[in-house]
Design a protein around this motif. Sequence first.
Motif, mmCIF file in Angstrom:
data_model
loop_
_atom_site.group_PDB
_atom_site.id
_atom_site.type_symbol
_atom_site.label_atom_id
_atom_site.label_comp_id
_atom_site.label_asym_id
_atom_site.label_seq_id
_atom_site.Cartn_x
_atom_site.Cartn_y
_atom_site.Cartn_z
ATOM 1 N N ILE A 1 23.165 -30.767 -1.911
ATOM 2 C CA ILE A 1 21.867 -30.461 -1.290
ATOM 3 C C ILE A 1 20.978 -29.698 -2.268
ATOM 4 N N MET A 2 21.549 -28.699 -2.929
ATOM 5 C CA MET A 2 20.748 -27.865 -3.822
ATOM 6 C C MET A 2 20.330 -28.596 -5.090
ATOM 7 N N GLU A 3 21.269 -29.294 -5.733
ATOM 8 C CA GLU A 3 20.952 -29.935 -7.009
ATOM 9 C C GLU A 3 20.289 -31.294 -6.830
ATOM 10 N N ALA A 4 20.977 -32.194 -6.136
ATOM 11 C CA ALA A 4 20.484 -33.566 -6.035
ATOM 12 C C ALA A 4 19.185 -33.665 -5.240
ATOM 13 N N CYS A 5 19.015 -32.796 -4.255
ATOM 14 C CA CYS A 5 17.863 -32.909 -3.359
ATOM 15 C C CYS A 5 16.723 -31.950 -3.687
ATOM 16 N N THR B 1 17.302 -42.276 -13.062
ATOM 17 C CA THR B 1 16.111 -41.442 -12.935
ATOM 18 C C THR B 1 16.334 -40.114 -13.648
ATOM 19 N N TYR B 2 15.260 -39.353 -13.832
ATOM 20 C CA TYR B 2 15.413 -38.045 -14.476
ATOM 21 C C TYR B 2 16.178 -37.071 -13.588
ATOM 22 N N ASP C 1 13.489 -42.826 -18.028
ATOM 23 C CA ASP C 1 12.751 -41.850 -17.229
ATOM 24 C C ASP C 1 12.913 -40.444 -17.776
ATOM 25 N N VAL C 2 13.965 -40.205 -18.554
ATOM 26 C CA VAL C 2 14.147 -38.912 -19.218
ATOM 27 C C VAL C 2 13.483 -38.926 -20.586
ATOM 28 N N GLN C 3 13.692 -40.010 -21.332
ATOM 29 C CA GLN C 3 13.194 -40.065 -22.701
ATOM 30 C C GLN C 3 11.674 -40.031 -22.778
ATOM 31 N N ALA D 1 18.018 -31.667 -16.298
ATOM 32 C CA ALA D 1 18.391 -33.065 -16.076
ATOM 33 C C ALA D 1 19.756 -33.315 -16.681
ATOM 34 N N TYR D 2 20.424 -34.345 -16.143
ATOM 35 C CA TYR D 2 21.700 -34.805 -16.693
ATOM 36 C C TYR D 2 21.492 -36.207 -17.269
#
Length: 388
Positions: free
Chosen positions: A218-222, A245-246, A329-331, A231-232
């Motif tokens: 809930i905290m990280e993904a949402c 996605t980022y 989306d990160v790059q 980001a991972y």
Amino acid sequence: MSDSPGKKSPPTVTEPLSAAGPLDGRARPSKRVTLWAVLGGAILLLQLYVWIRWVTGPYFERVPAGPSDPPTYMKVVLTANMIAMWVLVPFGLWWFFIRPWRRERRITLDGMLAVSMGLMFFQDPLLNYFNTWCTYNAWLFNRGSWTSHVPGWVSPEEPGHQVPEPLLTNAPGYTFGVLLLTIAGCWIMRRIKARWPEISNLRLIGVTYLLAIVFDFIMEACIILPAGMYAYPGAIRELSINAGTYYQWPIYEGLMWGGVQTALCCLRYFTDDRGRTVVERGLDGIRAGVARQLTRFLAIFAAVSASFFVIYMIPAQWVGMHADPWPADVQKRSYFSGPVCGEGTDRPCPDPRLPIPTKHSGYINKNGELVLPPGVEMPKSIPFERGK
């Protein structure tokens, strides 16, 4: 709550582990607390050495965010989070340090846990030890990172070109944020124990672990990842939610951090009638005073640090060595990737199709050419010895 402040009411008895035994004056002498304290002292000296070298060296430099400007919602959420963390600091100092000191003239368990969790922040960037698979948003205030001074550090980086640490967010977040989560977790454990008194310690720990995983999702993904705090990019996509996605969230992140949070809850929850943790066995064999308090703190600090290192950092190295290609989306967002790779550098972002470079090795540039460090030549091939 163990070791709660107050003169008139003694610390609340939680749930002692059978293996821990009583930790009162009648306990059999034990060197456990001394061994934990020695470990804690060694870890603390290492951290101070690395931090001093960082602050006095070339890596104490801001890592720029690059040409990409984070969207307004990111700036608003990240700024609000940073402000909230620092608003929490004076309240945390009062509640966990000043208030109990005025009442009892000592630092309570929660105070020692707060300091230990704040120092645990040192390990935060170590998940990139062998390969860069997690990045912070460089738009946040930073002064680079101390990683290159960590003994044996492998991932390639240069001053101004590394994964930065957002100091104003992470320092108070680890100190009081993680502590509050731990206190909340202990409250839940007590509620579960009150509802099902016959539940075994092992099952109680298992339920706490599952709840910690759900909470981390809930905290990280949402919330945290969509808000753009970090980001991972190197997450294994087949094991991730929102892959590509980022804000992709690797499920094993929940497994690892959920384990750390559960260990911290257990450390605080399973105490004796004097509010002492399992690593403090033998404390009564140490003369009361500063020496006893220092030994107690170092033992608790070692337990907190070991929980993070063993449950999270060790498996994170395996994960990092099996990272997937960084999503576009990160790059395309320089505040996530620019300091390390991609546009503006001659380094492609980490990809399993390329060799993993080290801090002291050459690397494959965007043109597919091998770039060696300055002054370094290709190793020569030595011919085999042959008979006459």
